[in-house]
Scaffold this motif. Structure first.
Motif, PDB file in Angstrom:
ATOM      1  N   ALA A 195     111.554  35.710 133.526  1.00 47.45           N
ATOM      2  CA  ALA A 195     111.815  35.366 132.119  1.00 47.45           C
ATOM      3  C   ALA A 195     110.515  35.381 131.315  1.00 47.45           C
ATOM      4  CB  ALA A 195     112.492  34.000 132.033  1.00 47.45           C
ATOM      5  N   ALA A 196     109.435  34.890 131.922  1.00 40.65           N
ATOM      6  CA  ALA A 196     108.143  34.875 131.206  1.00 40.65           C
ATOM      7  C   ALA A 196     107.667  36.291 130.905  1.00 40.65           C
ATOM      8  CB  ALA A 196     107.095  34.132 132.038  1.00 40.65           C
ATOM      9  N   LEU A 197     108.089  37.260 131.726  1.00 36.73           N
ATOM     10  CA  LEU A 197     107.708  38.656 131.501  1.00 36.73           C
ATOM     11  C   LEU A 197     108.681  39.346 130.544  1.00 36.73           C
ATOM     12  CD1 LEU A 197     106.723  39.429 135.185  1.00 36.73           C
ATOM     13  CD2 LEU A 197     105.167  39.545 133.225  1.00 36.73           C
ATOM     14  N   GLY A 198     109.649  38.599 130.046  1.00 40.34           N
ATOM     15  CA  GLY A 198     110.563  39.128 129.032  1.00 40.34           C
ATOM     16  C   GLY A 198     111.809  39.779 129.575  1.00 40.34           C
ATOM     17  N   ALA A 199     112.024  39.720 130.896  1.00 42.02           N
ATOM     18  CA  ALA A 199     113.183  40.397 131.502  1.00 42.02           C
ATOM     19  C   ALA A 199     114.487  39.678 131.146  1.00 42.02           C
ATOM     20  CB  ALA A 199     113.021  40.441 133.020  1.00 42.02           C
ATOM     21  N   ASP A 200     115.561  40.433 131.251  1.00 42.98           N
ATOM     22  CA  ASP A 200     116.909  39.882 131.089  1.00 42.98           C
ATOM     23  C   ASP A 200     117.345  39.405 132.478  1.00 42.98           C
ATOM     24  OD1 ASP A 200     119.597  39.434 130.770  1.00 42.98           O
ATOM     25  OD2 ASP A 200     119.988  41.295 129.664  1.00 42.98           O
ATOM     26  N   ARG A 216     124.424  25.894 136.531  1.00 40.34           N
ATOM     27  CA  ARG A 216     124.433  26.780 135.359  1.00 40.34           C
ATOM     28  C   ARG A 216     123.445  26.324 134.269  1.00 40.34           C
ATOM     29  NH1 ARG A 216     128.123  30.415 133.140  1.00 40.34           N
ATOM     30  NH2 ARG A 216     129.572  29.930 134.844  1.00 40.34           N
ATOM     31  N   GLY A 217     123.553  25.062 133.871  1.00 37.92           N
ATOM     32  CA  GLY A 217     122.722  24.556 132.775  1.00 37.92           C
ATOM     33  C   GLY A 217     121.242  24.661 133.101  1.00 37.92           C
ATOM     34  N   ASP A 218     120.890  24.325 134.326  1.00 37.73           N
ATOM     35  CA  ASP A 218     119.479  24.399 134.731  1.00 37.73           C
ATOM     36  C   ASP A 218     118.989  25.844 134.711  1.00 37.73           C
ATOM     37  OD1 ASP A 218     119.421  21.688 135.119  1.00 37.73           O
ATOM     38  OD2 ASP A 218     119.721  21.789 137.300  1.00 37.73           O
ATOM     39  N   ALA A 219     119.826  26.772 135.192  1.00 38.19           N
ATOM     40  CA  ALA A 219     119.427  28.188 135.234  1.00 38.19           C
ATOM     41  C   ALA A 219     119.106  28.686 133.825  1.00 38.19           C
ATOM     42  CB  ALA A 219     120.539  29.025 135.861  1.00 38.19           C
ATOM     43  N   GLY A 274     115.333  29.865 131.744  1.00 45.61           N
ATOM     44  CA  GLY A 274     115.061  31.160 131.113  1.00 45.61           C
ATOM     45  C   GLY A 274     116.036  32.262 131.467  1.00 45.61           C
ATOM     46  N   ALA A 275     117.032  31.965 132.340  1.00 46.83           N
ATOM     47  CA  ALA A 275     118.040  32.992 132.640  1.00 46.83           C
ATOM     48  C   ALA A 275     118.913  33.191 131.397  1.00 46.83           C
ATOM     49  CB  ALA A 275     118.897  32.557 133.820  1.00 46.83           C
ATOM     50  N   ARG A 276     119.330  34.453 131.169  1.00 47.74           N
ATOM     51  CA  ARG A 276     120.237  34.697 130.033  1.00 47.74           C
ATOM     52  C   ARG A 276     121.690  34.575 130.461  1.00 47.74           C
ATOM     53  NH1 ARG A 276     117.287  39.834 127.083  1.00 47.74           N
ATOM     54  NH2 ARG A 276     115.188  39.004 127.394  1.00 47.74           N
ATOM     55  N   SER A 277     121.969  34.754 131.758  1.00 47.25           N
ATOM     56  CA  SER A 277     123.345  34.622 132.246  1.00 47.25           C
ATOM     57  C   SER A 277     123.348  33.921 133.595  1.00 47.25           C
ATOM     58  CB  SER A 277     124.011  35.986 132.439  1.00 47.25           C
ATOM     59  OG  SER A 277     123.649  36.878 131.453  1.00 47.25           O
ATOM     60  N   PHE A 278     124.493  33.339 133.898  1.00 45.68           N
ATOM     61  CA  PHE A 278     124.707  32.655 135.172  1.00 45.68           C
ATOM     62  C   PHE A 278     126.061  33.085 135.688  1.00 45.68           C
ATOM     63  CE2 PHE A 278     126.516  29.309 137.747  1.00 45.68           C
ATOM     64  CZ  PHE A 278     125.454  28.845 138.507  1.00 45.68           C
TER      65      PHE A 278
END
Ligand code: NAP
Ligand code: ZN
Ligand code: ZN
Length: 346
Positions: free
Chosen positions: A195-200, A211-214, A218-222
């Motif tokens: 996520a820090a590198l800007g990835a999806d 889910r909430g923690d993910a 920085g995750a965009r989906s779970f």
């Protein structure tokens, strides 16, 4: 040097308080007053002999941080009071081409592991970090940035570098679509780095409660992999799938997620072989690869990256007498997201 810690005396038994002698400081050694030691799932695999015959008594622990207590007369890289870390290996041959490249983890003679093996003298059983003192050659100790919270740094020495290395090797960046299998100690570091590198980033987890923690990491989906048909909408959507799951899983539904030329990196080490469906592998020229921790230069690079991006591990600090319970909870995927032992309780 008198040392107090916890050890597994035999396979599959609870760890118990254990006193032992470490080697006396040599001219090139640093002596470490350990502050925190992380609990990696590899500690559990080894203490329970899930990877084959192990050496006992075993003081596990290869995510170690503390302060330099003393230095040998030839030590240049550290001085008393410096913050210092130790990871999964304490030495290597230093002369093979991989060692020279800084890939000590792939030393042709085999790295000298932090525990569950012998030191370079081939006589002394190496003992790990669940204890109050450590002695290590300066070249294999890691300098720790002062800006970061020390508790959250311990897991960087294994969980962190083990995800940082493949994320760098497979060149994750802003245009990458990355899936992380398993949101445990390793997985949550993978989410933070990618996520820090800007990835999806998508987390693939069999624990819906995460889910909430993910998403907060920085995750965009779970995606909850315990739901029937979970991978249907995700086929051919990812460039990189990072498998950090500690248990055997069927890789096929995960391989199907890879886009053309995508790679599934095996990082989790359950101890039994994976089966591969050739049809899934050759459709789209997919690859399966492996990756093991990272070398000294890359650990140092990761520490700088963490300081720049303010990244540490999410930890639950425990006392030594909670280690066995922490093992049970880790195996049950009930970890948020790394147990770290307060070494003052040994
Ligand atoms: P961990 O904290 O226990 O995390 C593993 C995660 O895998 C769990 O939190 C869970 O995530 C998922 N999982 C566990 N059992 C599962 C099951 N039956 N089905 C599906 N998912 C399951 O472990 P870790 O410390 O991150 O280590 C992970 C693995 O990597 C271990 O096997 C360890 O030995 C290995 N390892 C390898 C290296 C290397 O250099 N390659 C270095 C360190 C560790 P969810 O709840 O999100 O599903
Ligand atoms: Zn580890
Ligand atoms: Zn070597």
């Amino acid at each position: 040097m008198k040392t107090r810690g916890y050890a597994a005396l035999r396979a599959k038994e609870d760890l118990v308080p254990f006193e032992f002698d470490r080697r006396e400081m040599r001219d090139t050694d640093v002596v470490i007053d350990i502050a925190y030691a992380g609990i990696c799932h590899s500690d559990i695999h080894q203490a329970r002999e899930e990877w084959g015959e192990a050496l006992f008594p075993m003081v596990p622990g290869h995510e170690i941080v503390g302060t330099v207590l003393d230095v040998g007369s030839e030590v240049k890289r550290f001085k008393k009071g410096d913050r210092v870390g130790v990871g999964v290996f304490i030495d290597s041959c230093r002369t093979c081409s991989n060692c020279k490249k800084g890939l000590q983890q792939y030393c042709y003679e085999g790295m000298t592991g932090t525990y569950n093996g012998y030191e370079r003298d081939k006589k002394t059983i190496a003992q790990g970090g669940y204890c109050n003192r450590f002695v290590i050659d300066q070249d294999y100790a890691i300098s720790i940035p002062s800006s970061l919270d020390i508790k959250g740094i311990a897991p960087l020495l294994c969980a962190g570098i083990t995800l940082y290395s493949p994320i760098r090797h497979w060149k994750v960046g802003a245009s990458s679509r990355v899936a992380v299998m398993g949101l445990g100690g390793l997985g949550h570091m993978g989410v933070k780095f990618a996520a820090a590198l800007g990835a999806d980033v998508t987390v693939l987890s069999h624990s819906a409660r995460k889910r909430g923690d993910a998403l907060a990491m920085g995750a965009r989906s779970f995606v909850d992999t315990s739901v029937e048909g979970w991978n249907k909408e995700l086929k051919k959507k990812f460039d990189l799938v990072l498998n950090t799951v500690s248990a055997e899983v069927d890789l096929d539904p995960y391989l199907q997620l890879l886009n053309t030329d995508g790679t599934l990196v095996v990082i989790g080490l359950p101890g039994k072989p994976y089966a591969v469906n050739a049809g899934t592998l050759l459709d789209g020229r997919r690859s399966i690869a492996g990756s093991m921790i990272g070398g000294i230069p890359e650990i140092e690079e990761m520490m700088k990256f963490c300081a720049e991006h303010n990244i540490v591990s999410d930890v639950e600090v425990i006392n030594a007498d909670y280690i066995n319970m922490a093992y049970e909870r880790t195996v049950a995927s009930d970890v948020k997201y790394r147990f770290v032992i307060d070494a003052s309780t040994f």
